[in-house]
Write an enzyme that holds these catalytic residues in place. Structure first.
Site, PDB file in Angstrom:
ATOM      1  N   ASP A  22      35.216  50.244  45.152  1.00  0.00           N
ATOM      2  CA  ASP A  22      33.703  50.496  44.546  1.00  0.00           C
ATOM      3  C   ASP A  22      33.317  49.498  43.443  1.00  0.00           C
ATOM      4  O   ASP A  22      34.222  49.031  42.708  1.00  0.00           O
ATOM      5  CB  ASP A  22      33.786  51.798  44.108  1.00  0.00           C
ATOM      6  CG  ASP A  22      32.599  52.439  43.512  1.00  0.00           C
ATOM      7  OD1 ASP A  22      31.566  52.495  44.240  1.00  0.00           O
ATOM      8  OD2 ASP A  22      32.445  52.614  42.367  1.00  0.00           O
ATOM      9  N   GLU A  26      52.964  42.966  50.723  1.00  0.00           N
ATOM     10  CA  GLU A  26      54.026  43.578  50.747  1.00  0.00           C
ATOM     11  C   GLU A  26      54.224  44.948  51.690  1.00  0.00           C
ATOM     12  O   GLU A  26      55.363  45.129  52.201  1.00  0.00           O
ATOM     13  CB  GLU A  26      54.268  44.340  49.349  1.00  0.00           C
ATOM     14  CG  GLU A  26      54.328  43.510  48.125  1.00  0.00           C
ATOM     15  CD  GLU A  26      54.400  44.176  46.953  1.00  0.00           C
ATOM     16  OE1 GLU A  26      54.434  45.621  46.902  1.00  0.00           O
ATOM     17  OE2 GLU A  26      54.141  43.535  45.714  1.00  0.00           O
TER      18      GLU A  26
END
Length: 603
Positions: free
Chosen positions: A226, A302
């Site tokens: 956002d 990751e």
């Protein structure tokens, strides 16, 4: 009426098909779920996570690849959940963490990816950090997490600068010290209950890295970010005479004039004579935001190469937006220039071409969208005299959209969008042809922009969905409760009223999504088909030919086209000729009536 078919001149390549390893988000169609308004399982009139889980089969049958969930976190709901008090928990209004886990599990069983909203520009004023900041002294570590400043004037009675809130009114509010005297001011680019975070503070950066990992560990596939362009503010927070908005009416894919002069007036005339209303103030699109997203990109890596970030960034020109999707930053960015286009062939052609070209320079797919929870639904925007653009919310006293024309154009615009290479976003209910609720009375509207003098607000596009024509609240809630009232005439839009009807908008969307997948349009290349008919947009994506008639007249189709899907039924004349009706888009394949001739190939 056009008596002759448009002559096909040539095709001009714009982009080549995407090859190599493709991630799901390169080509995905992603469906936005606004939790308040999707489905209510417990009868309180508010949508919830169990309600969404129970309706996930609808998304699988529709044929989308993923869903994006607007915020469901713990929140006082001052801005419908975009004021987050706890990023690691579910608001009781929507359910529990166990309900979120169940939703993720069911979605993945159905082959749907799940993207969740992340709100990093600001927190709720109920967040423990902000409450601690209010209790702490100026200059304390607690206050350094936010943007607290001393006021101007003899006694600090004036705000630190002249910035205005996107929601209307000043962007600063003053605190009260423990002894009851006026204290410092804090920045809120949105509602007074949404204090902006200080992204120059490493503690803030570390917190959001941890939030990302919390949800990645639970199995989410990505994040919609956002206000992605607003995290970092210009050093010194200088005055600015402009006013920020959601998406400008004049947002476009074209390069515009240079930034405002030193007087800070952002409303100067652009070279084309239109007012330039870009959000280019010192609180937006600062270079430092890119360091944040490089950091986040590394966190997602990751967890493998199939996790994604999509930016909600009200940024123009498109060359600036492309910086957000460089290969070490985000993976997608909403294309608001396309959303804000008018139903005009040449304008859309310019935005599409420029969008694809600038994204190709950074190796990123283009992401297309026509509606979301912040804008007037495109089935209504396109039914107004403006024929699109990012119009202001429509109220009971305003000129009402032409519902039939708006839906006709909306289906045509959607079919054009779904033919474009890259990824596309759908907003819940558009597959039902839902219009904006334009007659919502002021007393039921909950958008904080209303109270702050920012207009009618965005509630008109957030009304709960109709699932069953004859059920209470049209099947949204078992009790008939609905947090916003639904229009009485929405029975005809209900899902059960459209299933199995080949002329319905729902079945049209299903056919379009199935055909899009069959022809691998998301990974395809784009070429313009140059026509001698103004107002008709022609393009090719692989084997597919697309013609979008934005005029008010029907157009005779070339005889060497085999229609596959059209947004409205084609007209067939007594001589057997097919005509493309006004405000209609066609998908077709090529046929070769003469040996060796390719009617849509280069001259």
């Amino acid at each position: 009426m056009s008596a002759s078919a448009p002559a096909i001149c040539t095709t001009r390549p714009i982009s080549v098909p995407r090859t190599g390893t493709l991630q799901w988000w390169h080509t995905a169609v992603i469906y936005q779920v606004y939790p308040r308004s999707f489905a209510d399982s417990d009868g309180d009139g508010m949508g919830d996570l169990p309600g969404i889980t129970a309706r996930l089969g609808h998304l699988a049958r529709l044929g989308v690849d993923a869903l994006w969930l607007s915020p469901f976190y713990t929140s006082p709901q001052a801005d419908a959940g975009y004021d987050v008090a706890d990023y690691r928990d579910v608001d009781p209004l929507f359910g529990t963490l166990a309900d979120a886990d169940a939703l993720l599990e069911r979605a993945h069983q159905l082959g749907l990816r799940v993207v969740v909203d992340l709100v990093p520009n600001h927190t709720s004023d109920a967040h423990v950090w902000f409450q601690a900041a209010l209790e702490a002294a100026p200059g304390s570590p607690e206050r350094e997490r936010y943007l607290f400043r001393d006021g101007r004037g003899e006694n600090g009675e004036l705000p630190p600068n002249n910035w205005l809130s996107v929601f209307g009114g000043p962007a600063w509010s003053r605190t009260t010290d423990a002894d009851g005297t006026p204290g410092q001011w804090y920045l809120h680019l949105f509602d007074v209950r949404q204090p902006d975070l200080n992204w120059g503070n490493e503690e803030v950066s570390a917190e959001f890295r941890d939030v990302l990992r919390f949800w990645l560990d639970r199995g989410v596939d990505g994040f919609r970010v956002d206000v992605a362009h607003g995290l970092v503010k210009e050093e010194g927070l200088p005055d600015w005479a402009g006013h920020s908005s959601m998406i400008s009416e004049h947002e476009s894919g074209e390069e515009t004039s240079a930034p405002a002069d030193d007087d800070g007036d952002d409303d100067e005339q652009a070279d084309d004579g239109e007012v330039d209303l870009r959000n280019n103030g010192p609180m937006w699109n600062q270079p430092g935001v890119h360091e944040v997203y490089r950091d986040w990109h590394a966190v997602l890596a990751e967890y493998g190469a199939d996790k994604m970030l999509v930016a909600e960034a009200w940024v123009s020109p498109l060359t600036d937006l492309a910086k957000y999707v460089r290969d070490d930053e985000m993976h997608q960015a909403f294309n608001f220039a396309f959303l804000a286009s008018h139903w005009h062939a040449e304008e859309m052609r310019g935005v599409i071409e420029h969008s694809v070209q600038v994204n190709d320079t950074v190796g990123a797919p283009t992401t297309w969208v026509l509606s979301n929870h912040d804008v007037v639904r495109h089935a209504s925007r396109l039914g107004l005299p403006s024929a699109g653009g990012n119009v202001e919310p429509v109220g009971p006293d305003d000129l009402q959209p032409d519902a039939e024309l708006g839906l006709r154009r909306a289906r045509a615009a959607t079919l054009l969008m779904l033919a474009l290479p890259g990824s596309a976003y759908l907003y819940q209910g558009e597959e039902l042809g839902l219009p904006e609720h334009t007659t919502l009375p002021p007393e039921v509207r909950e958008d904080p922009t209303v109270a702050r003098g920012g207009g009618l607000g965005r509630d008109g596009c957030r009304v709960p969905l109709p699932w069953e024509a004859a059920a209470p609240a049209f099947g949204f809630s078992p009790t008939g409760a609905s947090w916003l009232p639904q229009p009485e005439g929405w029975a005809r839009y209900a899902l059960d009223a459209q299933k199995g009807d080949p002329s319905s908008t729902y079945e049209f969307y299903r056919r379009a999504l199935r055909t899009r997948r069959d022809f691998a349009l998301g990974s395809g290349g784009l070429a313009w088909i140059d026509l001698d008919r103004p107002g008709v947009l022609g393009l090719a994506n692989g084997e597919l030919v697309v013609l979008a008639n934005t005029t008010g007249e029907q157009v005779r189709l070339p005889e060497d086209l085999e229609p596959l899907l059209s947004s409205t039924e084609l007209d067939k004349h007594t001589d057997g000729a097919l005509f493309l009706p006004a405000d209609t888009t066609l998908w077709a394949t090529r046929v070769h009536p003469e040996p060796g001739r390719k009617p849509f190939g280069p001259d």
